[in-house]
Design a protein around this motif. Structure first.
Motif, PDB file in Angstrom:
ATOM      1  N   LEU A  33       0.813  -1.405   0.161  1.00 49.22           N
ATOM      2  CA  LEU A  33       0.313  -0.003   0.148  1.00 49.22           C
ATOM      3  C   LEU A  33       0.989   1.241  -0.127  1.00 49.22           C
ATOM      4  O   LEU A  33       2.221   1.548   0.396  1.00 49.22           O
ATOM      5  CB  LEU A  33      -0.995  -0.123   1.137  1.00 49.22           C
ATOM      6  CG  LEU A  33      -2.064  -1.634   1.500  1.00 49.22           C
ATOM      7  CD1 LEU A  33      -2.727  -1.197   2.456  1.00 49.22           C
ATOM      8  CD2 LEU A  33      -2.933  -0.905   0.339  1.00 49.22           C
ATOM      9  N   GLN A  34      -0.045   1.994  -0.865  1.00 50.90           N
ATOM     10  CA  GLN A  34       1.085   3.288  -0.814  1.00 50.90           C
ATOM     11  C   GLN A  34       0.565   4.489   1.195  1.00 50.90           C
ATOM     12  O   GLN A  34      -0.173   5.453   0.477  1.00 50.90           O
ATOM     13  CB  GLN A  34       0.698   4.256  -2.101  1.00 50.90           C
ATOM     14  CG  GLN A  34       1.539   3.127  -3.192  1.00 50.90           C
ATOM     15  CD  GLN A  34       1.487   4.080  -4.618  1.00 50.90           C
ATOM     16  OE1 GLN A  34       1.859   4.965  -4.698  1.00 50.90           O
ATOM     17  NE2 GLN A  34       0.563   3.987  -5.532  1.00 50.90           N
ATOM     18  N   ARG A  35       1.195   4.190   1.182  1.00 53.33           N
ATOM     19  CA  ARG A  35       1.040   5.552   2.383  1.00 53.33           C
ATOM     20  C   ARG A  35      -0.921   5.367   3.060  1.00 53.33           C
ATOM     21  O   ARG A  35      -1.503   6.621   2.529  1.00 53.33           O
ATOM     22  CB  ARG A  35       1.348   6.989   2.526  1.00 53.33           C
ATOM     23  CG  ARG A  35       3.379   6.637   2.406  1.00 53.33           C
ATOM     24  CD  ARG A  35       3.415   8.422   2.706  1.00 53.33           C
ATOM     25  NE  ARG A  35       3.268   8.407   4.110  1.00 53.33           N
ATOM     26  CZ  ARG A  35       3.625   9.987   4.670  1.00 53.33           C
ATOM     27  NH1 ARG A  35       3.751  11.037   3.897  1.00 53.33           N
ATOM     28  NH2 ARG A  35       3.247  10.375   5.787  1.00 53.33           N
ATOM     29  N   PRO A  36      -1.096   3.890   2.729  1.00 48.71           N
ATOM     30  CA  PRO A  36      -2.646   3.748   3.484  1.00 48.71           C
ATOM     31  C   PRO A  36      -3.256   5.081   4.689  1.00 48.71           C
ATOM     32  O   PRO A  36      -2.007   5.213   5.706  1.00 48.71           O
ATOM     33  CB  PRO A  36      -2.810   3.110   4.109  1.00 48.71           C
ATOM     34  CG  PRO A  36      -1.422   2.174   4.553  1.00 48.71           C
ATOM     35  CD  PRO A  36      -0.041   2.749   3.962  1.00 48.71           C
ATOM     36  N   THR A  37      -4.573   5.651   4.463  1.00 44.57           N
ATOM     37  CA  THR A  37      -4.590   6.664   5.791  1.00 44.57           C
ATOM     38  C   THR A  37      -6.022   6.299   6.174  1.00 44.57           C
ATOM     39  O   THR A  37      -6.428   6.646   7.165  1.00 44.57           O
ATOM     40  CB  THR A  37      -5.241   7.447   5.243  1.00 44.57           C
ATOM     41  OG1 THR A  37      -5.470   7.471   3.892  1.00 44.57           O
ATOM     42  CG2 THR A  37      -3.687   8.586   4.383  1.00 44.57           C
ATOM     43  N   ALA A  38      -7.149   4.845   5.436  1.00 45.87           N
ATOM     44  CA  ALA A  38      -7.849   4.812   6.519  1.00 45.87           C
ATOM     45  C   ALA A  38      -8.130   3.704   5.842  1.00 45.87           C
ATOM     46  O   ALA A  38      -8.700   3.034   5.073  1.00 45.87           O
ATOM     47  CB  ALA A  38      -9.156   5.868   5.555  1.00 45.87           C
ATOM     48  N   THR A  50      -7.615   3.756   1.947  1.00 44.31           N
ATOM     49  CA  THR A  50      -7.886   4.624   0.867  1.00 44.31           C
ATOM     50  C   THR A  50      -6.237   5.267   1.137  1.00 44.31           C
ATOM     51  O   THR A  50      -5.324   4.316   2.141  1.00 44.31           O
ATOM     52  CB  THR A  50      -8.256   6.001   1.611  1.00 44.31           C
ATOM     53  OG1 THR A  50      -7.942   6.483   2.800  1.00 44.31           O
ATOM     54  CG2 THR A  50      -9.324   6.399   1.903  1.00 44.31           C
ATOM     55  N   GLU A  51      -5.535   5.372  -0.236  1.00 41.38           N
ATOM     56  CA  GLU A  51      -4.080   5.839  -0.487  1.00 41.38           C
ATOM     57  C   GLU A  51      -3.692   7.088   0.128  1.00 41.38           C
ATOM     58  O   GLU A  51      -4.428   8.065  -1.253  1.00 41.38           O
ATOM     59  CB  GLU A  51      -3.574   5.052  -1.304  1.00 41.38           C
ATOM     60  CG  GLU A  51      -3.508   3.709  -0.859  1.00 41.38           C
ATOM     61  CD  GLU A  51      -2.498   2.443  -2.245  1.00 41.38           C
ATOM     62  OE1 GLU A  51      -2.032   1.850  -1.768  1.00 41.38           O
ATOM     63  OE2 GLU A  51      -2.890   3.086  -3.604  1.00 41.38           O
ATOM     64  N   LYS A  52      -2.834   8.120   0.309  1.00 45.23           N
ATOM     65  CA  LYS A  52      -2.235   9.239   0.410  1.00 45.23           C
ATOM     66  C   LYS A  52      -3.050   9.958  -0.467  1.00 45.23           C
ATOM     67  O   LYS A  52      -3.266  11.060  -0.777  1.00 45.23           O
ATOM     68  CB  LYS A  52      -1.050   9.357   1.333  1.00 45.23           C
ATOM     69  CG  LYS A  52      -0.748  11.057   1.007  1.00 45.23           C
ATOM     70  CD  LYS A  52       0.238  10.405   2.716  1.00 45.23           C
ATOM     71  CE  LYS A  52       0.618  12.316   2.682  1.00 45.23           C
ATOM     72  NZ  LYS A  52       1.197  13.211   1.731  1.00 45.23           N
ATOM     73  N   VAL A  53      -2.668   8.615  -1.156  1.00 44.31           N
ATOM     74  CA  VAL A  53      -1.595   9.792  -3.508  1.00 44.31           C
ATOM     75  C   VAL A  53      -3.288   9.940  -3.479  1.00 44.31           C
ATOM     76  O   VAL A  53      -3.296  10.563  -5.305  1.00 44.31           O
ATOM     77  CB  VAL A  53      -0.955   8.891  -4.139  1.00 44.31           C
ATOM     78  CG1 VAL A  53       0.700   8.226  -3.301  1.00 44.31           C
ATOM     79  CG2 VAL A  53      -1.129   7.493  -3.982  1.00 44.31           C
TER      80      VAL A  53
END
Length: 486
Positions: A33-38, A50-53
């Protein structure tokens, strides 16, 4: 003077185990994952992440993490600064038929906080619901999106960033910064893509934004509702602290208008007296832990309402921290107060969000490792509540030791083994009222057949003859059934 009062939910949650008997472990189930946020559950145990990008990924417990995103709105998202990006997601109530989700992000070109709805796989379908200017600083964006048990959509926004609430947003009802808002997104009103519920607490109040549900927040990165079967629809809010206290607040489903204190207060103490409003009622947190001691940024979680671990963790709220990966269990008591305890430290780093699948089971994503973990709950033996005295006297060419074990707890001890380590070359000989064994300098005494149960407040006495002779130093520590004992 401002009033400081606890503000808690309705009935206390019931759980099977005391907090000191619960532990938590994590198992990695996906990576890449690319900096997962939620992370949020949909159907059949599947998750949206969700990924930050600006991308949304799909995880299926049977097939794993899908390589291609199910939504990509990265062209609209400002990812400058460590805290900006795609921050939150909530499936619409009719998700099964519409594939619609609500998302929160920081928009290009200058970080405007944005709430919108969009269909998975169809970026062009996006409709912006509500925005809040946020150009001065890149941090403190909030970003949680969730539907409450009342069917309304809630969205958290940070205080505007920098430090010390420099924009004075927390105690200002004229801005959405430092607030959680409550919207009816099933209807439109005038030119707005939503309606304000008529019973929102500040409807009709001069100078106040009617969308506001809760205020006095610094950076409410994650909140959740206890809406699953057995829950009371109460609201749990984890608010990231300034530099001294991280906090978790617990509000009842109908307690709109609650002021959580920032930036008059941080945690349970005054932060800036000049920001306090005379006569205002501030809410006491349900839990606090020290920034830079127990972590650096609280990561709010959920009340466990699943089935797999219901007998262990049922009805208990869990939160973690970005820096320490410690896990706190929090539970409301019958008198309205809250009990909290650190129950574990996960074998991972940088947790950014917790999530719950359709079965009520817990997951966690972490930041730069880009991993998805499933959380499990287990039982641990509670610390012993006991006291031991140890006395010796010279006895012929050896010594006589007498030990007294007192149960200082509130429950009976059923079967006991006392352990200790001799500080010298002492050896155990004959014993009474216990069976004693020794290996090297370590010794343990197990109850006899007639004295295995010790009622609360009761004492059992046992002892042994030992060598060498003369006065002998006492062991420095004892255990009862493997746990430290005074």
């Amino acid at each position: 003077m401002a009033a400081i009062v606890p503000l808690a939910a309705a009935a206390p949650a019931q759980a099977a185990l005391p907090l000191d008997q619960i532990t938590v472990t994590s198992t990695q189930v996906a990576f890449g994952l690319q900096r997962p946020t939620a992370v949020v559950g949909i159907d059949s145990g599947r998750l949206l992440i969700t990924e930050k990008v600006g991308t949304v990924r799909l995880y299926d417990p049977t097939t794993g993490l899908a390589a291609a995103p199910v939504l990509d709105i990265g062209s609209k998202i400002d990812i400058s600064g460590n805290e900006r990006g795609l921050l939150g997601i909530a499936p619409a109530p009719n998700f099964a038929t519409t594939q619609t989700v609500y998302v929160a992000y920081t928009a290009l070109p200058d970080g405007t906080l944005t709430l919108s709805r969009v269909r998975l796989g169809d970026p062009a379908s996006e409709q912006v619901i509500l925005t809040q200017a946020h150009s001065e600083f890149s941090n403190h964006n909030g970003g949680q999106v969730a539907f409450g048990g009342d069917g309304y959509l809630y969205w958290s926004l940070g205080d505007g960033g920098a430090a010390d609430d420099v924009l004075a947003s927390g105690q200002n009802l004229g801005t959405l910064l430092g607030k959680i808002v409550r919207l009816d997104v099933s209807r439109t009103c005038g030119t707005q893509a939503y309606c304000v519920p008529a019973n929102n607490p500040f409807v009709g109040r001069a100078g106040a934004r009617p969308e506001i549900w809760t205020w006095g927040l610094r950076n409410p990165w994650r909140f959740s509702f206890d809406t699953r079967s057995g829950g009371d629809n109460s609201l749990w809010i984890a608010d990231v602290g300034q530099g001294t206290w991280e906090e978790v607040n617990h509000l009842g489903a109908t307690q709109g208008g609650a002021n959580l204190g920032w930036s008059c207060r941080e945690g349970r103490v005054v932060f800036n007296a000049a920001r306090c409003i005379a006569g205002e009622t501030y809410v006491e947190p349900a839990h606090v832990h020290q920034t830079s001691v127990d972590g650096c940024a609280v990561i709010g979680g959920f009340v466990y309402r699943g089935t797999q671990f219901a007998d262990i963790a049922g009805g208990t709220y869990f939160a973690t921290d970005y820096c320490s990966a410690s896990v706190w269990a929090i539970r409301k008591q019958a008198d309205g107060s809250h009990q909290s305890l650190k129950v574990a430290t996960l074998d991972t780093v940088q947790p950014t969000s917790l999530g719950v699948d359709s079965n009520g089971e817990f997951y966690m994503v972490n930041d730069l490792p880009g991993q998805l973990h499933k959380l499990s709950f287990g039982r641990v033996t509670p610390p012993a509540a006991c006291r031991i005295t140890y006395e010796t006297q010279v006895w012929g060419t050896g010594f006589r030791a007498t030990l007294k074990l007192t149960n200082t707890g509130t429950a009976p001890v059923n079967g006991w083994t006392v352990g200790w380590t001799f500080p010298g070359s002492q050896r155990v000989g004959s014993a009474w009222n216990a069976s004693i064994t020794q290996s090297g300098s370590a010794a343990s005494a197990r109850n006899a057949g007639w004295n295995g149960t010790i009622a609360p407040g009761a004492t059992v006495e046992f002892g042994f003859l030992g060598t060498p002779g003369g006065a002998q130093p006492a062991p420095t520590a004892f255990t009862l059934n493997g746990n430290p004992c005074g």
